[in-house]
Design a protein around this motif. Structure first.
Motif, PDB file in Angstrom:
ATOM      1  N   LEU A 106     -14.531   0.440 -11.393  1.00 49.87           N
ATOM      2  CA  LEU A 106     -15.376  -0.412 -10.845  1.00 49.87           C
ATOM      3  C   LEU A 106     -16.733   0.580 -10.293  1.00 49.87           C
ATOM      4  O   LEU A 106     -17.744  -0.064 -10.456  1.00 49.87           O
ATOM      5  CB  LEU A 106     -14.640  -1.378  -9.549  1.00 49.87           C
ATOM      6  N   LEU A 107     -16.374   1.690  -9.675  1.00 52.43           N
ATOM      7  CA  LEU A 107     -17.605   2.337  -9.304  1.00 52.43           C
ATOM      8  C   LEU A 107     -18.343   3.021 -10.399  1.00 52.43           C
ATOM      9  O   LEU A 107     -19.627   3.005 -10.482  1.00 52.43           O
ATOM     10  CB  LEU A 107     -16.987   3.916  -8.497  1.00 52.43           C
ATOM     11  N   GLY A 118      -4.501   1.280  -8.140  1.00 52.94           N
ATOM     12  CA  GLY A 118      -5.658   0.981  -7.124  1.00 52.94           C
ATOM     13  C   GLY A 118      -6.875   1.962  -7.085  1.00 52.94           C
ATOM     14  O   GLY A 118      -7.863   1.659  -7.241  1.00 52.94           O
ATOM     15  N   ALA A 119      -6.266   3.213  -7.389  1.00 51.90           N
ATOM     16  CA  ALA A 119      -7.330   4.316  -7.554  1.00 51.90           C
ATOM     17  C   ALA A 119      -8.136   4.316  -8.919  1.00 51.90           C
ATOM     18  O   ALA A 119      -9.233   4.377  -8.824  1.00 51.90           O
ATOM     19  CB  ALA A 119      -6.524   5.687  -7.229  1.00 51.90           C
ATOM     20  N   SER A 167       0.627  -1.249  -0.304  1.00 53.32           N
ATOM     21  CA  SER A 167      -0.072  -0.109   0.026  1.00 53.32           C
ATOM     22  C   SER A 167       0.944   1.494  -0.006  1.00 53.32           C
ATOM     23  O   SER A 167       0.217   2.431  -0.448  1.00 53.32           O
ATOM     24  CB  SER A 167      -0.653   0.045   1.259  1.00 53.32           C
ATOM     25  N   GLY A 195     -10.404   1.287  -8.808  1.00 54.23           N
ATOM     26  CA  GLY A 195     -11.476   1.583  -7.961  1.00 54.23           C
ATOM     27  C   GLY A 195     -12.508   2.584  -8.701  1.00 54.23           C
ATOM     28  O   GLY A 195     -13.818   2.519  -8.495  1.00 54.23           O
TER      29      GLY A 195
END
Length: 42
Positions: free
Chosen positions: A29-30, A22-23, A13, A26
């Motif tokens: 996916l959102l 990751g951002a 991380s 994310g």
């Protein structure tokens, strides 16, 4: 006296590239979830 960190010493991380990926994942996916919710409403 430069010391290279080994893979065991650096948590996933805390790697900037991992945070960026990751951002992006994310957000994608959102957006996909929101489109699926409102897409079925029509």
């Amino acid at each position: 006296m430069t010391r290279i960190l080994s893979a065991e010493e650096t948590p996933w991380s805390e790697i900037p590239g991992v945070q960026l990926i990751g951002a992006i994942l994310g957000i994608l996916l959102l957006v996909a979830a929101i489109r699926a919710l409102f897409g079925k409403g029509r």
